[in-house]
Motif scaffolding. Structure first.
Motif, PDB file in Angstrom:
ATOM      1  N   ASN A  16      48.350  43.687  43.740  1.00 33.01           N
ATOM      2  CA  ASN A  16      47.302  43.348  44.278  1.00 33.01           C
ATOM      3  C   ASN A  16      45.860  44.096  43.572  1.00 33.01           C
ATOM      4  OD1 ASN A  16      47.755  45.799  45.670  1.00 33.01           O
ATOM      5  ND2 ASN A  16      46.461  44.953  47.584  1.00 33.01           N
ATOM      6  N   ARG A  17      46.512  45.090  42.921  1.00 31.78           N
ATOM      7  CA  ARG A  17      45.483  46.062  42.505  1.00 31.78           C
ATOM      8  C   ARG A  17      45.257  45.783  40.698  1.00 31.78           C
ATOM      9  NH1 ARG A  17      45.642  51.928  45.382  1.00 31.78           N
ATOM     10  NH2 ARG A  17      45.180  51.157  47.421  1.00 31.78           N
ATOM     11  N   GLU A 539      36.889  48.790  44.962  1.00 31.96           N
ATOM     12  CA  GLU A 539      37.285  48.273  43.750  1.00 31.96           C
ATOM     13  C   GLU A 539      38.194  46.968  43.808  1.00 31.96           C
ATOM     14  OE1 GLU A 539      39.052  49.753  39.319  1.00 31.96           O
ATOM     15  OE2 GLU A 539      38.109  51.139  40.718  1.00 31.96           O
ATOM     16  N   HIS A 541      40.505  44.019  41.480  1.00 35.09           N
ATOM     17  CA  HIS A 541      41.365  44.071  40.412  1.00 35.09           C
ATOM     18  C   HIS A 541      40.712  43.665  39.386  1.00 35.09           C
ATOM     19  CE1 HIS A 541      42.707  39.693  39.845  1.00 35.09           C
ATOM     20  NE2 HIS A 541      42.199  39.700  40.962  1.00 35.09           N
ATOM     21  N   SER A 544      39.195  46.542  37.368  1.00 39.89           N
ATOM     22  CA  SER A 544      40.102  47.429  36.855  1.00 39.89           C
ATOM     23  C   SER A 544      40.427  46.934  35.628  1.00 39.89           C
ATOM     24  CB  SER A 544      41.199  47.559  37.803  1.00 39.89           C
ATOM     25  OG  SER A 544      40.968  47.997  39.052  1.00 39.89           O
TER      26      SER A 544
END
Length: 677
Positions: A16-17, A539, A541, A544
């Motif tokens: 999930n990140r 944050e 994804h 990122s």
């Protein structure tokens, strides 16, 4: 075999990140009603597969469009021997990945703990499973309910009826899936908590599974059509033939084997969603469940699709790759309008009411512009599109947000909530789409109104900061602005990612930039990939992923940036687009578990890659024009209904060729070099 280039594990390294596709391996037929996969670790409801896992928790009957939307109608089937394990931790088995077979048409494993060979091959709505138990113990096959109740009835020693209301995102009314299970060996059974375990004395067992979202009676019809009187090898060969026919429609000739693997895997991914949701009755008439109403209607239906993602690339691709299928999909979406009073936004299979815009307006208008409807049909659709754009839905489930306020001001003001700039831009493109479609059928007053509305994006250009921004109801920009703030005016991005989405008027946007839009894109590509979490509060994804790509603020990991590399070509510099696209493809797409630069999203990123490799892109799908970007392969032959379309890299001069060509010329067949010379 073209299937040899397809690797279902590409893009499956996710959480999930951080997304490398947010995909799971799909074993199924193109656009099939049901798909199957391997469940390796289901501690989470949404990420239940990981390519490095060595644990087999079962074959998973799945319909999951993405982990963010999550699964429905899902059941897990676990072969085992001996005592039953009640939890995943108690029952999983090691499998050797060196001996694993995982393809679109079959998966096969040896479960070390239970000493059983298991394999599965799919049909449109079901699968054929073969089990070979080698351990002298109870031969067990257990059916587990997931995120809902599993109701079952043992009809005889060879037949089981199952119903499930499984859905991660719970909905009212419930969505019921009906499952028919037939075995070739008699069984006894054990009742368990939300599970049924069936036991065999024989060591060689064959199981046929078929599904329906309409009724058990329909499941029998599906079974008789797909599985009855057929053996495993026949079903497997049929699946191979279907996939080979689909993949071979695009013939690539090039020495870059790695890129061919990525390309054909992307083609496989682009043919999974949207999911065919209609089923054929005994007289071969299509009918389907309307999940919003829990009623069955006649006609085509397609689900598991978010138009915010797919209008950009998937539907423009399908319009020439498979026009017959494309027309059925559009007919299905118009059926949805007739049943619900609005067009869908995000359906899985009920309306999820997420993301900005009402972009089915674009898809339906594109179909009109490309000639898929008679004038009478198109006029009916235009009036439906106007209703979709202008009618307030009291439930706020369908249609546009605050349509009256939008039409009064020419934009959505920032007092009403977040993402209003992104929402307004989506409405402008929807307006443009309706305007073109209505002009094509002679509804000039509607056309003039909507085309004029589509120009209102110019009201939101902030020349001081150099971005499209939101205004309040009095027409004022906020005094505070930071282009690195994610959220607020924008969805899943900041101004850098979201403020260039004027697909219908890139040259008009260029005028607002004093004819320096190309320089602004240069700046975007060279600006550090900084971001502020801002309104998101944490944050996400997409932040990122953007930071990881190495192309400045270009977040090709997400749909709002898809068109940005092609802006150079739209403004006349094809070579610059070609160089950028080649760099993006080379660096960001690879034949590994981390093969995608972000969420693939129902074929949208896969068809971005396909267009990029072919050398043209649907910047403005409704216009029916493609902007030229230059092919990446030496030679490609697309087998179209009216003739072959050939793309030869060596015959195209990007310095002198035309920047655009039309859909009508593409579908006739011929040579790209001739169209654009």
């Amino acid at each position: 075999m073209y299937l040899n280039y397809v690797n279902p594990k590409i893009g499956t390294l996710n959480d999930n990140r951080f997304s490398s596709g947010n995909l799971y391996p799909v074993v199924g037929l193109p656009h099939g009603l049901s798909s199957f996969s391997i469940q390796t670790n289901a501690h989470g409801q949404r990420w239940w597969y990981h390519p490095y896992d060595r644990s087999f928790e079962g074959f998973r009957l799945t319909h999951q469009p993405s982990p963010w939307i999550a699964d429905y109608g899902h059941i897990v089937f676990m072969p085992s021997s001996g005592k039953h394990g009640m939890t995943n931790d108690q029952r999983w088995s090691y499998f050797d990945q060196e001996k694993e077979l995982l393809t679109p048409y079959e998966m096969s494993y040896y479960l070390s703990r239970y000493q059983v060979d298991v394999k599965l091959t799919p049909t449109n709505s079901g699968a054929y499973i073969k089990l070979d138990y080698k351990k002298k113990d109870l031969n067990r096959f257990t059916i587990f309910g997931q995120d809902g109740f599993l109701y079952y009835e043992v009809m005889d020693a060879y037949t089981i009826h199952i119903k499930t209301n499984a859905k991660v995102e719970h909905t009212n009314p419930e969505i019921i899936e009906y499952v028919l299970i037939k075995t070739n060996q008699p069984f006894t059974f054990e009742n368990m908590n939300n599970a049924l375990s069936i036991l065999f004395e024989e060591s060689s067992v064959e199981i046929k599974i078929v599904t329906s979202f309409i009724s058990h009676e329909q499941a029998y019809i599906n079974y008789n059509r797909e599985l009855k009187y057929k053996n495993y090898d026949q079903i497997k060969q049929s699946a191979i033939d279907i996939w080979e026919k689909a993949l071979s429609k695009i013939e690539v000739e090039d020495q870059n084997e790695s890129l061919k693997q990525v390309f054909y895997t992307a083609l496989y991914r682009s043919l999974i969603f949207p999911r065919q949701f209609h089923e054929f009755d005994a007289l071969d008439r299509p009918h389907h469940l309307n999940a919003n109403l829990a009623k069955v209607f006649e006609g085509y239906s397609y689900v598991d699709n978010g138009f915010w993602d797919t209008f950009r690339t998937l539907y423009p691709f399908l319009s020439f790759y498979d026009p017959t299928l494309y027309k059925k999909m559009l007919t299905g979406y118009h059926n949805y309008f007739k049943e619900n009073g609005f067009y869908p936004k995000w359906i899985a299979p009920n309306e999820m009411k997420i993301m900005t815009g009402t972009l089915c307006e674009v898809v339906m208008s594109e179909g009109i512009m490309k000639g898929f409807f008679t004038n009478e049909e198109a006029e009916e659709i235009v009036h439906a599109l106007v209703k979709n754009a202008e009618t307030v839905d009291p439930s706020q489930r369908f249609g546009r947000k605050h349509p009256n306020l939008y039409q009064k001001l020419g934009y959505l003001p920032n007092e009403i909530g977040s993402s209003v700039l992104s929402e307004s831009l989506d409405y402008y493109y929807g307006d443009y789409a309706i305007g073109l479609a209505s002009r094509k059928v002679g509804l000039n007053s509607i056309s003039n109104k909507y085309l004029n509305q589509s120009e209102n994006y110019k009201k939101l250009f902030d020349s001081k900061h150099g971005f499209l921004r939101s205004k309040d109801q009095d027409g004022n920009f906020n005094t505070y602005f930071d282009p690195f703030d994610w959220g607020g005016d924008y969805i899943e991005g900041s101004a850098w990612q979201c403020a260039f989405s004027v697909f219908h008027d890139i040259k008009g946007l260029d005028t607002l930039y004093n004819h320096k839009l190309s320089e602004k894109i240069d700046e975007l590509l060279t600006t550090e990939p900084n971001y502020n979490v801002h309104m998101y509060g944490q944050e996400i994804h997409e932040m990122s992923e953007m930071a990881s790509l190495g192309f400045g603020q270009l977040a090709l990991s997400n749909q709002p940036s898809f068109h940005i590399p092609f802006i150079y070509a739209e403004l006349g510099n094809i070579k610059k687009t070609n160089q950028l696209v080649e760099s993006l493809v080379k660096k960001l797409f690879k034949p590994g578990y981390d093969g995608y630069p972000g969420d693939e999203d129902n074929g949208s990123m896969s068809t971005w890659l396909i267009f990029s490799c072919l050398g043209f892109y649907p910047m403005d799908p409704v216009s029916t024009r493609f902007v030229v970007s230059g092919p990446l392969f030496d030679r490609v032959t697309i087998h179209l209904e009216q003739g072959n379309f050939v793309i030869e890299k060596s015959k195209i001069n990007l310095d002198t060729c035309k920047t655009h060509f039309d859909y009508a010329d593409l579908i006739k067949g011929g040579h790209l070099a001739e169209l654009i010379k």
